[in-house]
Scaffold this motif. Structure first.
Motif, PDB file in Angstrom:
ATOM      1  N   PRO A  13      46.994  40.887  50.009  1.00 29.62           N
ATOM      2  CA  PRO A  13      47.957  41.625  49.195  1.00 29.62           C
ATOM      3  C   PRO A  13      47.808  41.237  47.727  1.00 29.62           C
ATOM      4  CG  PRO A  13      49.046  39.876  50.416  1.00 29.62           C
ATOM      5  CD  PRO A  13      47.608  39.892  50.854  1.00 29.62           C
ATOM      6  N   ALA A  14      48.376  42.054  46.838  1.00 26.85           N
ATOM      7  CA  ALA A  14      48.228  41.844  45.390  1.00 26.85           C
ATOM      8  C   ALA A  14      48.635  40.443  44.964  1.00 26.85           C
ATOM      9  CB  ALA A  14      49.037  42.888  44.622  1.00 26.85           C
ATOM     10  N   GLY A  15      49.686  39.884  45.531  1.00 20.79           N
ATOM     11  CA  GLY A  15      50.156  38.559  45.140  1.00 20.79           C
ATOM     12  C   GLY A  15      49.103  37.493  45.323  1.00 20.79           C
ATOM     13  N   SER A  16      48.351  37.557  46.420  1.00 21.20           N
ATOM     14  CA  SER A  16      47.327  36.528  46.630  1.00 21.20           C
ATOM     15  C   SER A  16      46.128  36.771  45.724  1.00 21.20           C
ATOM     16  CB  SER A  16      46.918  36.454  48.103  1.00 21.20           C
ATOM     17  OG  SER A  16      46.356  37.668  48.532  1.00 21.20           O
ATOM     18  N   VAL A  17      45.862  38.025  45.369  1.00 20.52           N
ATOM     19  CA  VAL A  17      44.804  38.327  44.400  1.00 20.52           C
ATOM     20  C   VAL A  17      45.188  37.739  43.050  1.00 20.52           C
ATOM     21  CG1 VAL A  17      43.673  40.190  43.107  1.00 20.52           C
ATOM     22  CG2 VAL A  17      43.953  40.383  45.585  1.00 20.52           C
ATOM     23  N   ASP A  18      46.462  37.923  42.662  1.00 15.93           N
ATOM     24  CA  ASP A  18      46.942  37.358  41.399  1.00 15.93           C
ATOM     25  C   ASP A  18      46.838  35.835  41.407  1.00 15.93           C
ATOM     26  OD1 ASP A  18      47.507  39.892  40.488  1.00 15.93           O
ATOM     27  OD2 ASP A  18      49.652  39.762  40.861  1.00 15.93           O
ATOM     28  N   ALA A  19      47.186  35.207  42.531  1.00 19.78           N
ATOM     29  CA  ALA A  19      47.105  33.753  42.625  1.00 19.78           C
ATOM     30  C   ALA A  19      45.657  33.288  42.514  1.00 19.78           C
ATOM     31  CB  ALA A  19      47.723  33.274  43.936  1.00 19.78           C
ATOM     32  N   GLU A  20      44.750  34.012  43.147  1.00 19.02           N
ATOM     33  CA  GLU A  20      43.327  33.657  43.075  1.00 19.02           C
ATOM     34  C   GLU A  20      42.808  33.828  41.656  1.00 19.02           C
ATOM     35  OE1 GLU A  20      39.085  34.693  45.321  1.00 19.02           O
ATOM     36  OE2 GLU A  20      40.908  35.745  45.920  1.00 19.02           O
ATOM     37  N   ALA A  21      43.175  34.928  41.000  1.00 19.13           N
ATOM     38  CA  ALA A  21      42.750  35.164  39.614  1.00 19.13           C
ATOM     39  C   ALA A  21      43.308  34.081  38.689  1.00 19.13           C
ATOM     40  CB  ALA A  21      43.192  36.554  39.149  1.00 19.13           C
ATOM     41  N   SER A  22      44.569  33.690  38.891  1.00 17.91           N
ATOM     42  CA  SER A  22      45.164  32.625  38.073  1.00 17.91           C
ATOM     43  C   SER A  22      44.432  31.309  38.265  1.00 17.91           C
ATOM     44  CB  SER A  22      46.646  32.450  38.427  1.00 17.91           C
ATOM     45  OG  SER A  22      47.381  33.571  38.015  1.00 17.91           O
ATOM     46  N   ALA A  23      44.075  30.999  39.506  1.00 21.17           N
ATOM     47  CA  ALA A  23      43.337  29.762  39.782  1.00 21.17           C
ATOM     48  C   ALA A  23      41.968  29.798  39.110  1.00 21.17           C
ATOM     49  CB  ALA A  23      43.185  29.565  41.288  1.00 21.17           C
ATOM     50  N   LEU A  24      41.326  30.944  39.113  1.00 18.50           N
ATOM     51  CA  LEU A  24      40.015  31.066  38.472  1.00 18.50           C
ATOM     52  C   LEU A  24      40.151  30.970  36.947  1.00 18.50           C
ATOM     53  CD1 LEU A  24      38.468  33.761  40.810  1.00 18.50           C
ATOM     54  CD2 LEU A  24      37.745  31.370  40.596  1.00 18.50           C
ATOM     55  N   CYS A  25      41.218  31.508  36.393  1.00 15.30           N
ATOM     56  CA  CYS A  25      41.462  31.369  34.947  1.00 15.30           C
ATOM     57  C   CYS A  25      41.655  29.890  34.591  1.00 15.30           C
ATOM     58  CB  CYS A  25      42.680  32.182  34.521  1.00 15.30           C
ATOM     59  SG  CYS A  25      42.375  33.966  34.425  1.00 15.30           S
ATOM     60  N   ARG A  26      42.378  29.160  35.436  1.00 10.10           N
ATOM     61  CA  ARG A  26      42.536  27.719  35.198  1.00 10.10           C
ATOM     62  C   ARG A  26      41.184  27.015  35.239  1.00 10.10           C
ATOM     63  NH1 ARG A  26      47.129  28.741  38.125  1.00 10.10           N
ATOM     64  NH2 ARG A  26      46.235  28.074  40.103  1.00 10.10           N
ATOM     65  N   PHE A  47      35.098  37.870  39.888  1.00 10.64           N
ATOM     66  CA  PHE A  47      35.794  37.383  38.701  1.00 10.64           C
ATOM     67  C   PHE A  47      34.795  37.075  37.600  1.00 10.64           C
ATOM     68  CE2 PHE A  47      37.164  33.860  36.057  1.00 10.64           C
ATOM     69  CZ  PHE A  47      38.477  34.160  35.745  1.00 10.64           C
ATOM     70  N   ALA A  48      35.156  37.441  36.377  1.00 12.12           N
ATOM     71  CA  ALA A  48      34.402  37.030  35.191  1.00 12.12           C
ATOM     72  C   ALA A  48      35.436  36.710  34.121  1.00 12.12           C
ATOM     73  CB  ALA A  48      33.458  38.128  34.719  1.00 12.12           C
ATOM     74  N   GLY A  49      35.332  35.505  33.542  1.00 13.25           N
ATOM     75  CA  GLY A  49      36.315  35.104  32.540  1.00 13.25           C
ATOM     76  C   GLY A  49      35.696  34.271  31.445  1.00 13.25           C
ATOM     77  N   VAL A  50      36.295  34.351  30.257  1.00 16.58           N
ATOM     78  CA  VAL A  50      35.850  33.568  29.100  1.00 16.58           C
ATOM     79  C   VAL A  50      37.083  32.950  28.439  1.00 16.58           C
ATOM     80  CG1 VAL A  50      33.778  34.946  28.646  1.00 16.58           C
ATOM     81  CG2 VAL A  50      35.924  35.584  27.568  1.00 16.58           C
ATOM     82  N   PRO A  51      36.923  31.749  27.869  1.00 19.48           N
ATOM     83  CA  PRO A  51      38.057  31.129  27.174  1.00 19.48           C
ATOM     84  C   PRO A  51      38.312  31.799  25.826  1.00 19.48           C
ATOM     85  CG  PRO A  51      36.120  29.713  27.050  1.00 19.48           C
ATOM     86  CD  PRO A  51      35.744  30.891  27.899  1.00 19.48           C
ATOM     87  N   LEU A  52      39.573  31.799  25.413  1.00 18.76           N
ATOM     88  CA  LEU A  52      39.968  32.246  24.085  1.00 18.76           C
ATOM     89  C   LEU A  52      40.291  30.985  23.294  1.00 18.76           C
ATOM     90  CD1 LEU A  52      42.312  35.217  25.090  1.00 18.76           C
ATOM     91  CD2 LEU A  52      39.870  35.275  24.504  1.00 18.76           C
ATOM     92  N   VAL A  53      39.641  30.836  22.150  1.00 16.68           N
ATOM     93  CA  VAL A  53      39.648  29.566  21.424  1.00 16.68           C
ATOM     94  C   VAL A  53      40.357  29.708  20.077  1.00 16.68           C
ATOM     95  CG1 VAL A  53      38.164  27.734  20.526  1.00 16.68           C
ATOM     96  CG2 VAL A  53      37.476  29.004  22.547  1.00 16.68           C
ATOM     97  N   GLY A  61      43.906  30.713  25.670  1.00 12.08           N
ATOM     98  CA  GLY A  61      44.078  31.503  26.880  1.00 12.08           C
ATOM     99  C   GLY A  61      42.724  31.833  27.474  1.00 12.08           C
ATOM    100  N   VAL A  62      42.726  32.773  28.408  1.00 13.80           N
ATOM    101  CA  VAL A  62      41.506  33.205  29.079  1.00 13.80           C
ATOM    102  C   VAL A  62      41.538  34.725  29.171  1.00 13.80           C
ATOM    103  CG1 VAL A  62      40.228  33.172  31.264  1.00 13.80           C
ATOM    104  CG2 VAL A  62      41.292  31.072  30.424  1.00 13.80           C
ATOM    105  N   LEU A  63      40.421  35.346  28.847  1.00 15.27           N
ATOM    106  CA  LEU A  63      40.250  36.777  29.040  1.00 15.27           C
ATOM    107  C   LEU A  63      39.391  36.950  30.283  1.00 15.27           C
ATOM    108  CD1 LEU A  63      40.587  39.714  27.995  1.00 15.27           C
ATOM    109  CD2 LEU A  63      38.417  39.385  26.790  1.00 15.27           C
ATOM    110  N   ALA A  64      39.874  37.740  31.243  1.00 14.26           N
ATOM    111  CA  ALA A  64      39.147  37.864  32.501  1.00 14.26           C
ATOM    112  C   ALA A  64      39.144  39.294  33.008  1.00 14.26           C
ATOM    113  CB  ALA A  64      39.780  36.954  33.551  1.00 14.26           C
ATOM    114  N   ALA A  65      38.134  39.581  33.794  1.00 13.84           N
ATOM    115  CA  ALA A  65      38.032  40.849  34.522  1.00 13.84           C
ATOM    116  C   ALA A  65      37.881  40.496  35.997  1.00 13.84           C
ATOM    117  CB  ALA A  65      36.821  41.644  34.040  1.00 13.84           C
TER     118      ALA A  65
END
Length: 129
Positions: A13-26, A47-53, A61-65
């Motif tokens: 479900p969307a909630g676990s996708v959000d949790a996974e994306a948040s963990a990957l951003c961390r 997932f693809a993410g880059v840090p915002l500096v 923060g982190v910008l991610a797709a």
């Protein structure tokens, strides 16, 4: 670089996708650099993410797709995400600097008002003498 939210068939479900994306951003934040994962048929999020500096190199923060299906991120995808991350970082640094300049201007205005009031007080004292 898209994806859809909600249920992936009978998978996460969307909630676990959000949790996974948040963990990957961390994870991106911990690495201090880009991270790209292709995802997989086992339900792993692509997932693809880059840090915002910030101006001093601090993490803003982190910008991610993300994509809820398997996805092979192309070099162009990753370069575009890096460029967007750099543009976002620059805009955020500019906004931070603009806020600092505004606060400094306000402080200078307050100091000028205080100095003018003190000059008026001194003039009054000298005129009585």
């Amino acid at each position: 670089m898209g994806g859809r939210r909600g249920f992936r068939g009978d998978r996460k479900p969307a909630g676990s996708v959000d949790a996974e994306a948040s963990a990957l951003c961390r994870r991106v934040a911990e690495l201090g650099g880009p991270l790209a994962l292709a995802g997989g048929a086992d339900g792993q999020l692509a997932f693809a993410g880059v840090p915002l500096v910030g101006p001093a190199g601090e993490l803003l923060g982190v910008l991610a797709a993300t994509d809820t299906g398997a996805r092979a991120w192309s070099e162009e995808d990753l370069r575009d995400l890096g460029d967007l991350g750099a543009a976002c970082s620059a805009q955020m640094r500019l906004r931070l600097r603009s806020d600092e300049v505004q606060r400094a201007g306000e402080a200078a205005g307050e100091a000028a008002s205080l100095a003018e009031a003190e000059a008026d007080r001194m003039e009054t004292l000298l005129s009585r003498a």
